[in-house]
Write an enzyme that holds these catalytic residues in place. Structure first.
Site, PDB file in Angstrom:
ATOM      1  N   TYR A 101       5.646  -0.709   2.519  1.00 24.85           N
ATOM      2  CA  TYR A 101       6.585  -1.747   2.979  1.00 24.85           C
ATOM      3  C   TYR A 101       6.573  -2.895   1.986  1.00 24.85           C
ATOM      4  CZ  TYR A 101       8.732  -5.499   5.594  1.00 24.85           C
ATOM      5  OH  TYR A 101       9.569  -6.519   5.965  1.00 24.85           O
ATOM      6  N   GLU A 189      14.488  -6.553   2.258  1.00 20.24           N
ATOM      7  CA  GLU A 189      13.419  -5.685   2.744  1.00 20.24           C
ATOM      8  C   GLU A 189      13.613  -4.251   2.266  1.00 20.24           C
ATOM      9  OE1 GLU A 189      11.749  -5.682   7.125  1.00 20.24           O
ATOM     10  OE2 GLU A 189      13.339  -4.199   6.975  1.00 20.24           O
TER      11      GLU A 189
END
Ligand code: GDP
Ligand code: MN
Length: 386
Positions: A101, A189
């Protein structure tokens, strides 16, 4: 304003972040044609402005153009959360060795952007933060100096990223910050950032949110707004000049004034949170709302199947409470709602308003004198206790 995955990844690529660059299809036939062009395994991905598409069945791998057509057919038209899928992204499929992530958002408390990274990619970062907080790494970025080399090293190290990937990771981290800053984003993101079968780092998914207040200086981003995938209720609301934002709770809220609307939401949260109950929406019917607008607002609120009770909180200033009450009765007769409706009327013509409600003699219309009482009753009603 949120951007679609394909739009976000296109911005990433401009900033030197490797990402699969497929094409968008609106029909199964288009998906088939794109898959034929890619000429290999593809992944068919719902383009809706919400996360968790994978879990909802909106991301599917296909080994042939015919299979891509089939998968696209099953995904286009399906609902994900409260949104209907109108188009899919057909990307060359990747082999996933590892999911990471990497995101950047604003940390309002610190007053700086923060880079967030985790070796536990692929799932919801909020969930990782809850279950395994040590696996979430945070690095604040000074907006004057930008993201520094030592910070990238520190993040890569804390993630236990093998050294052979550090250079590529540095390029991606720098690219992501540049992309975030250049587009006035509030979120950039990559989840997951993968190590693929060729041992390369690739952004498999992308999500960007752009600060609405900065859109005036990004006409090319403003033009990306996708009106077709906006929740239908939100579009109807905008047409009626009602501010409506759908949320995930059970208490539908109808309020005049944005501040009072937020207070009302907070109150339902205050009395409902421990029971898992909260606001189903933000709705501001604005000043001087007349009967027909109240009816429209109630229709919008009740179009959400999660709504178990409705809380109407009106402070009569320009808006007259008797008008709202008449609108309520009108809306009630039109919509015939089965869920209980708690009403608090205060201010101009409140007494007349309450009399109108009472004389209508409808058992599911419940009057409340204070906001506390109204919130408590709405929570109880949502629980099925009233
Ligand atoms: P999200 O669920 O909305 O976040 O959508 P993602 O784009 O993140 O996809 C969800 C999951 O689908 C990923 O975490 C992967 O596990 C899987 N996935 C997506 N693309 C591919 C691909 O090209 N190959 C494989 N094997 N899995 C993929
Ligand atoms: Mn994802």
């Amino acid at each position: 304003m949120d951007l679609h995955e394909h739009q976000s990844k296109a911005l990433f690529v401009k900033h030197g972040i490797p990402a699969p660059m497929g094409e968008v299809a609106h029909t199964p036939e288009e998906a088939e044609a794109i898959a034929a062009k890619i000429n290999g395994k593809v992944v068919v991905k719902a383009q809706v402005l919400t996360g968790g598409r994978g879990k909802a069945g909106g991301v599917k791998v296909a080994s042939s153009p015919a299979e891509a057509k089939e998968k696209a057919d099953s995904i286009i038209g399906m609902p994900i959360k409260h949104l209907t899928v109108h188009k899919v992204l057909v990307d060359p499929a990747s082999t996933i060795v590892k999911e990471i992530y990497l995101g950047i958002t604003n940390d309002r408390k610190v007053g700086k952007p923060v880079m967030i990274a985790s070796s536990e990619g692929g799932m919801d970062i909020e969930q990782v933060a809850k279950e395994n907080p040590d696996a979430v790494i945070r690095e604040h970025i000074d907006p004057v100096y930008g993201l520094q080399g030592y910070q990238i090293t520190s993040v890569a190290n804390a993630m236990n990223l093998p050294k052979e990937h550090w250079k590529a990771f540095g390029q991606i981290a720098r690219g992501l910050y540049a992309c975030y800053a250049a587009n006035d984003a509030t979120l950039a993101e990559i989840n997951p950032l993968i190590i693929n079968g060729d041992n390369q780092l690739v952004a498999l998914d992308g999500k960007m949110s752009i600060d609405d207040n900065a859109l005036f200086r990004h006409p090319e981003l403003a033009a990306m707004r996708d009106l077709t995938v906006e929740a239908e209720a939100e579009a109807i609301a905008r047409e009626a000049d009602i501010s409506y934002v759908k949320l995930d709770g059970q208490i539908g809220c109808m309020v005049n004034g944005a501040g009072l609307a937020m207070t009302t939401m907070d109150m339902t949260q205050l009395y409902g949170a421990d029971k898992g109950i909260g606001p189903a929406n933000f709705l501001d019917i604005g000043g001087g709302a007349k009967a027909d607008k109240v009816a429209k607002a109630l229709n919008i609120i009740l179009s959400d199947p999660n709504v178990k009770s409705v809380l109407i909180n009106i402070f009569g200033g320009i808006t007259r409470c008797d008008e709202v009450a008449r609108g309520m009765i009108e809306a009630y007769n039109e919509v015939k709602p089965v869920v209980p409706i708690v009403i608090r009327l205060q201010g101009t013509n409140a007494k007349e308003g309450r009399e109108i409600i009472q004389s209508a003699n409808i058992p599911t219309l419940i009057a409340a004198a204070t906001l506390t009482e109204a919130a408590q009753k709405a929570v109880a009603a949502a629980e099925g206790a009233l």
